[in-house]
Each structure stands twice: as C-alpha cells, then as structure tokens.
Design a protein around this motif. Structure first.
Motif, PDB file in Angstrom:
ATOM      1  N   TYR A 261      39.171   5.808  49.183  1.00  9.34           N
ATOM      2  CA  TYR A 261      38.640   4.444  49.066  1.00  9.34           C
ATOM      3  C   TYR A 261      39.770   3.452  48.772  1.00  9.34           C
ATOM      4  O   TYR A 261      39.848   2.382  49.385  1.00  9.34           O
ATOM      5  CB  TYR A 261      37.620   4.373  47.931  1.00  9.34           C
TER       6      TYR A 261
ATOM      7  N   ARG B  40      29.717  -6.095  53.150  1.00 10.04           N
ATOM      8  CA  ARG B  40      30.175  -4.714  52.956  1.00 10.04           C
ATOM      9  C   ARG B  40      30.755  -4.526  51.555  1.00 10.04           C
ATOM     10  O   ARG B  40      30.566  -3.475  50.939  1.00 10.04           O
ATOM     11  CB  ARG B  40      31.225  -4.372  54.006  1.00 10.04           C
TER      12      ARG B  40
ATOM     13  N   MET C 135      29.750  -1.770  48.638  1.00  9.82           N
ATOM     14  CA  MET C 135      30.744  -0.899  48.022  1.00  9.82           C
ATOM     15  C   MET C 135      30.807  -1.122  46.513  1.00  9.82           C
ATOM     16  O   MET C 135      30.937  -0.159  45.743  1.00  9.82           O
ATOM     17  CB  MET C 135      32.111  -1.157  48.655  1.00  9.82           C
TER      18      MET C 135
ATOM     19  N   THR D 139      37.153  -4.399  44.605  1.00  6.86           N
ATOM     20  CA  THR D 139      36.056  -4.925  45.420  1.00  6.86           C
ATOM     21  C   THR D 139      35.579  -6.273  44.878  1.00  6.86           C
ATOM     22  O   THR D 139      35.260  -7.173  45.662  1.00  6.86           O
ATOM     23  CB  THR D 139      34.878  -3.934  45.453  1.00  6.86           C
TER      24      THR D 139
END
Length: 322
Positions: free
Chosen positions: A149, A185, A189, A236
């Motif tokens: 990731y 997205r 996440m 993120t």
C-alpha cells in the motif's frame, strides 16, 4: 488450493498438503501454517474444525464483506484483514478479505484469490518466522501488505504533483473529474486503514492470549504494523486534503476568471446603456420634436453620445476595471 508448512524446534521444515495436520497433532512442539486459497466453504470449515475453531469465527470468516476486526476465542484469535490483490499508482486497487486463525501452535489463513503478501512470505521468510511463532507470520503478512500500500501511495504522490502542475497551467473539467475520482478512492482506502489502525491499536492496548505482548519479538512486530497503518492513514488523509485543495483552487481560479469576464461585460453594458437611452428617445416617432428641426441636431447628439462614452471609459480605466 491448500498448502501447509510444518516446522519443528529441531529445525525441520516440511511443505505439503492437509496430510501434515495429522502429523502436526502428534508433535506437541511443532508449528503449522495452513494456507487456503479459493477453497469452498465446506472444505474450509472441515479444515478449521481440525483446530477446534469456534463456529462463530468460521461464520464471520465466510461473510464476503465483513469489516476488518480482531476477536479472541478459547483456542484461537480471529483477525479479519482487508488485503489487496492488485494496486497501482492511480489508486486503482482490488481488495480481498484475508482471515487469520491464530492459535498457540498453528496459523490458518483464508483468502479467495492470490494475496501478494502471503505469496512473498510463503516463498521467502515464512518458514523462519513460523519456527518462532505463528503470530509472527500473521503480523508479517499484514506488515508486508501495508508495504505494498505504501509503495503505491508514494507513486501516487508523484502523479498528484504532476496533476497539480497541470491544473495550474491548464485547468479543465477533465482534470477535475480525475481529481474527484481520486478523492473517492482515497475515502475508501482511508476507511480500510482506519479499521486496520483500530486492530493494531487493540493489539497494542490489550494482551491477547495468542498474540502476547509479553514477548518482545511479538510486541516489536505489533508496533511495526501499527506504525505502518498509522502512516497509511496519515498519507491517505493528507492526499485527500491535497485533492480537496486542488478542487478549491480550481474553483477559485474559475470564479476569478468569471469575475473578470463579467466585469468586462458590465463595463461594456454601462457604456452603452446611456447611449441606448439617447438613441431610444430620438428613435420615437413623434411629429413635434424640437431637435428634429435643428440644423446641427444630428451632430450634436453624436457629440453628446461620444462624450458620455469617452467619459465612462476614462472613469473605468482610472478605477482599473479593465
């Protein structure tokens, strides 16, 4: 596909199928890792029952979209983890559920498709970690998966930087749609990483029987996993905020450009409104209008109109309206 690894304190390592389960039961000090990929629920249930796994844990593991969690049972601890089967720099990712049944001497992993982190461990360091303890393997799988990731998110940072430059130079609706897709997205996440961060925080805060914090190696592995998911959650969130700033910046630039256009149109309108008013008056078809009989009336009206227009242009230029 079912594959197994059996390790003993003497350093023996064996790979095989479910037949190793019976052999493991006869060896009180051996550790066993059973990995099941794409097996039917009936086959998975049959294997899990060999390890006295709780029926509720098996039921949770077979739910297709169960949120990530950790739960302790008498003979094992269940961890439901959201892994990935593919991921790229444009944040196109395909998640898949991985379930860990961690016992004192065994580890069972369930996943529907190929899991990159499990494949890497099975072919590299999995045997050495299994010889230490089954929880070491489970934690290493999560740690490795989090690494995938992170790698893709760092690649996305370059993509985001290029997108920011492109938006400043030539912003358009196509770029806005792309940024909006990225934000969507990133939200998904961030939700996954929030679940995983909660799991690692529980592992740090509470002493699970099958993931004992009292052992330094296990505590170190838990801390490493927690740090990675903390970083993933922070990344993120940061990228989401950057995308939001880009959207706000584009809207501000568009609004500024619209204001400039509207100001020019307003100036033009303000100049021609009085001229239109004069033209409207002298365009009326009345028989008796004094100025119509005046010899220089036409030129006089033109002079007034040009004077008004020139004066307004001078006034607007003085105010820097255009």
């Amino acid at each position: 596909m079912i594959r197994c690894i059996l390790t003993t304190p003497e350093g023996d390592v064996r790979e095989g199928d479910v037949s190793l389960i019976d052999e493991w039961k006869t060896m009180p000090t051996a550790h066993l890792w059973v990995d099941m990929k794409g097996e039917s629920e009936a086959q998975e249930r049959e294997v899990l029952e060999h390890f006295d796994c709780h029926p509720m844990a098996i039921q949770d593991a077979h739910k297709e979209r169960h949120p990530p969690k950790i739960e302790e049972f008498e003979h094992h601890t269940l961890i439901i983890y959201r892994g990935i089967s593919s991921f790229d720099a444009q944040l196109n990712f395909v998640p898949q559920q991985i379930c860990f049944f961690i016992g004192e001497r065994f580890l069972v992993t369930l996943h529907p498709g190929e899991a990159l982190s499990i494949e890497r461990l099975f072919s590299e360091h999995g045997k050495a970690l299994l010889a230490l303890s089954p929880e070491q393997v489970a934690l290493k799988v999560m740690y490795t998966s989090a690494g995938f990731y992170i790698d893709s998110l760092l690649e996305f940072e370059t993509e985001l930087s290029d997108l920011e430059d492109e938006l400043l130079e030539n912003g358009n609706d196509v770029l806005m749609r792309k940024i909006t897709a990225y934000r969507s997205r990133l939200v998904k996440m961030r939700r996954i990483f929030s679940y995983h961060k909660g799991i690692t925080q529980e592992l740090t805060a509470y002493d699970y029987a099958h993931l004992p914090r009292g052992e330094s190696e296990t505590l170190h592995a838990i801390t490493d996993v927690e740090e990675r998911f903390e970083r993933l959650y922070t990344l993120t969130q940061m990228y989401y905020d950057i995308c939001g700033d880009l959207v706000d910046g584009y809207i501000s630039i568009s609004s500024h450009q619209l204001n400039i256009t509207m100001r020019v149109l307003t100036v033009i309108t303000a100049i021609f409104v009085p001229l239109t008013f004069i033209a409207g008056i002298y365009g009326m078809n009345f028989e008796y209008m004094p100025e119509l009989s005046y010899q220089y009336g036409y030129f006089f009206v033109w002079g007034v109109m040009l004077g008004i227009g020139g004066m307004l242009i001078w006034l607007f230029k003085r105010k820097d309206w255009f």
